[in-house]
Design an enzyme around this catalytic site. Structure first.
Site, PDB file in Angstrom:
ATOM      1  N   ASN A 173      35.081  35.885  33.213  1.00  0.00           N
ATOM      2  CA  ASN A 173      35.731  35.198  34.240  1.00  0.00           C
ATOM      3  C   ASN A 173      35.118  33.751  34.397  1.00  0.00           C
ATOM      4  O   ASN A 173      34.021  33.918  35.205  1.00  0.00           O
ATOM      5  CB  ASN A 173      35.910  36.060  35.574  1.00  0.00           C
ATOM      6  CG  ASN A 173      36.350  35.368  36.763  1.00  0.00           C
ATOM      7  OD1 ASN A 173      37.087  34.155  36.444  1.00  0.00           O
ATOM      8  ND2 ASN A 173      36.230  36.074  37.707  1.00  0.00           N
ATOM      9  N   GLU A 232      34.949  45.438  41.561  1.00  0.00           N
ATOM     10  CA  GLU A 232      34.085  44.487  41.987  1.00  0.00           C
ATOM     11  C   GLU A 232      33.325  44.372  43.576  1.00  0.00           C
ATOM     12  O   GLU A 232      34.364  43.858  44.202  1.00  0.00           O
ATOM     13  CB  GLU A 232      34.633  43.016  41.556  1.00  0.00           C
ATOM     14  CG  GLU A 232      34.905  42.830  40.017  1.00  0.00           C
ATOM     15  CD  GLU A 232      35.186  41.355  39.752  1.00  0.00           C
ATOM     16  OE1 GLU A 232      34.521  41.112  38.555  1.00  0.00           O
ATOM     17  OE2 GLU A 232      35.696  40.517  40.241  1.00  0.00           O
ATOM     18  N   SER A 278      27.474  40.567  39.227  1.00  0.00           N
ATOM     19  CA  SER A 278      26.106  40.250  38.841  1.00  0.00           C
ATOM     20  C   SER A 278      25.854  41.200  37.654  1.00  0.00           C
ATOM     21  O   SER A 278      24.711  41.527  37.574  1.00  0.00           O
ATOM     22  CB  SER A 278      25.253  40.488  39.968  1.00  0.00           C
ATOM     23  OG  SER A 278      25.492  39.572  40.923  1.00  0.00           O
ATOM     24  N   GLY A 287      28.305  37.121  42.397  1.00  0.00           N
ATOM     25  CA  GLY A 287      27.554  35.927  42.373  1.00  0.00           C
ATOM     26  C   GLY A 287      26.235  35.778  43.232  1.00  0.00           C
ATOM     27  O   GLY A 287      25.725  35.014  43.326  1.00  0.00           O
ATOM     28  N   GLU A 345      38.065  36.586  45.266  1.00  0.00           N
ATOM     29  CA  GLU A 345      37.876  35.097  45.875  1.00  0.00           C
ATOM     30  C   GLU A 345      39.168  34.688  46.183  1.00  0.00           C
ATOM     31  O   GLU A 345      39.413  33.804  47.000  1.00  0.00           O
ATOM     32  CB  GLU A 345      37.166  34.029  44.819  1.00  0.00           C
ATOM     33  CG  GLU A 345      35.621  34.417  44.737  1.00  0.00           C
ATOM     34  CD  GLU A 345      34.902  34.250  43.333  1.00  0.00           C
ATOM     35  OE1 GLU A 345      35.696  33.791  42.489  1.00  0.00           O
ATOM     36  OE2 GLU A 345      33.758  34.637  43.225  1.00  0.00           O
ATOM     37  N   LYS A 363      35.712  31.534  36.030  1.00  0.00           N
ATOM     38  CA  LYS A 363      36.115  30.938  37.626  1.00  0.00           C
ATOM     39  C   LYS A 363      36.446  29.272  37.447  1.00  0.00           C
ATOM     40  O   LYS A 363      36.685  28.892  36.298  1.00  0.00           O
ATOM     41  CB  LYS A 363      34.973  30.977  38.704  1.00  0.00           C
ATOM     42  CG  LYS A 363      34.435  32.738  38.556  1.00  0.00           C
ATOM     43  CD  LYS A 363      33.857  32.898  39.551  1.00  0.00           C
ATOM     44  CE  LYS A 363      33.337  34.551  39.604  1.00  0.00           C
ATOM     45  NZ  LYS A 363      32.652  34.984  40.617  1.00  0.00           N
ATOM     46  N   HIS A 402      41.782  38.787  42.200  1.00  0.00           N
ATOM     47  CA  HIS A 402      40.131  38.638  42.302  1.00  0.00           C
ATOM     48  C   HIS A 402      39.770  38.386  43.949  1.00  0.00           C
ATOM     49  O   HIS A 402      40.474  37.886  44.587  1.00  0.00           O
ATOM     50  CB  HIS A 402      39.657  37.416  41.524  1.00  0.00           C
ATOM     51  CG  HIS A 402      38.257  37.276  41.490  1.00  0.00           C
ATOM     52  ND1 HIS A 402      37.406  36.890  42.627  1.00  0.00           N
ATOM     53  CD2 HIS A 402      37.355  37.765  40.477  1.00  0.00           C
ATOM     54  CE1 HIS A 402      36.261  36.857  42.147  1.00  0.00           C
ATOM     55  NE2 HIS A 402      36.094  37.637  40.835  1.00  0.00           N
TER      56      HIS A 402
HETATM   57  P1  PGA Z   1      29.489  37.403  38.987  1.00  0.00           P
HETATM   58  O1  PGA Z   1      31.143  37.510  39.086  1.00  0.00           O
HETATM   59  O2  PGA Z   1      29.230  38.151  37.525  1.00  0.00           O
HETATM   60  O3  PGA Z   1      29.179  35.978  38.797  1.00  0.00           O
HETATM   61  O4  PGA Z   1      29.053  38.259  40.004  1.00  0.00           O
HETATM   62  C1  PGA Z   1      31.813  38.590  38.765  1.00  0.00           C
HETATM   63  C2  PGA Z   1      33.151  38.047  39.012  1.00  0.00           C
HETATM   64  O5  PGA Z   1      33.619  37.683  40.207  1.00  0.00           O
HETATM   65  O6  PGA Z   1      34.308  38.652  38.282  1.00  0.00           O
END
Ligand code: PGA
Length: 251
Positions: A14, A169, A214, A175, A101, A16, A99
């Protein structure tokens, strides 16, 4: 669980809102160069403007590509939106839906996520449906309740639950460098598996449940060894070909 052997692992990136034509070229070529002979399926979910670039860089390889969102609507006066048909035009296989976000920053509700899931399926796309609790919810002991409501809204309208991918998630792990322990993640995955099996005792066993938050080369192996963790949705570590491939190799 023996059923895990039926499920081929999926490692999905992903990106982003990251990338540029120049940086993507290096990343896509790097992934393609290292993807031969992997035991896992690989996919990258790129920003919409780069779908054509992903398509041209990855066509003819074993790596799939996709988007990070799609419109709830089929077509029409929805300025700025991207439809499922447009994603199909660029031969996308996957689309991330719901997601955290988008849920937290853009107000996407469980009902919208359920609608987008159906919309994706109607265009022949495989939705990667994201669920997960915040830190406050975990600390209040509400993790299972939260993910049940999120997945439940999606399953309520779904005729073919076997056609989705689900990504767990935990919001506090995205993140942040904080990863759920393999046991913590497996516990939630087992709960999600039970919901899927209840929705469809046969197809529910085949749905791939990804962990995201992460995941990186040094923790991927132990997460991916858990019975119901069938892959990863990788943010930060998917922006470096080396790291992304190292995760895929540990699957
Ligand atoms: P990350 O993000 O691996 O940077 O924690 C995962 C995601 O939001 O899909």
């Amino acid at each position: 669980m023996t059923q895990a052997t039926m499920r081929r692992k999926l490692i999905a990136g992903n990106w982003k809102m990251n990338g540029s034509v120049a940086a993507n070229a290096v990343l896509l070529d790097g992934i393609r160069a290292g993807a031969n002979g992997l035991a896992a399926d690989l996919a990258v979910c790129v920003p919409a403007p780069y779908l054509a670039q992903a398509q041209s860089a990855l066509s003819g390889s074993s790596i799939a590509w996709g988007a990070q969102d799609l419109s709830l609507h089929e077509a029409g006066a929805y300025t700025g939106e991207v439809s499922g048909a447009m994603l199909r035009d660029f031969a996308c296989q996957f689309v991330i839906v719901g997601h955290s976000e988008r849920r937290s920053l853009l107000g996407e509700t469980d009902v919208m996520v359920a609608g987008k899931t159906l919309r994706a399926l109607s265009f022949g796309l495989t939705p990667i449906v994201c669920v997960g609790e915040t830190l406050e919810e975990r600390e209040a002991g509400q993790t299972e309740q939260v993910v049940s409501a999120q997945l439940g809204a999606v399953l309520a309208d779904l005729k073919e639950p076997g056609k989705i991918v689900v990504a767990y998630e935990p919001v506090w792990a995205i993140g942040t460098g904080k990863t759920a322990t393999p046991e913590m993640a497996q516990q939630v995955h087992a709960h999600l598996r039970a919901l899927l099996l209840k929705a469809d005792p046969v197809a529910g066993a085949g749905v791939r449940l990804l962990y995201g938050g992460s995941m990186k080369p040094d923790n991927a192996r132990e997460l991916l060894a858990m019975a119901d963790i069938d892959g990863g949705l990788i943010g930060g570590a998917s922006l470096k070909a080396e790291d992304f491939l190292a995760i895929a190799r540990s699957a």
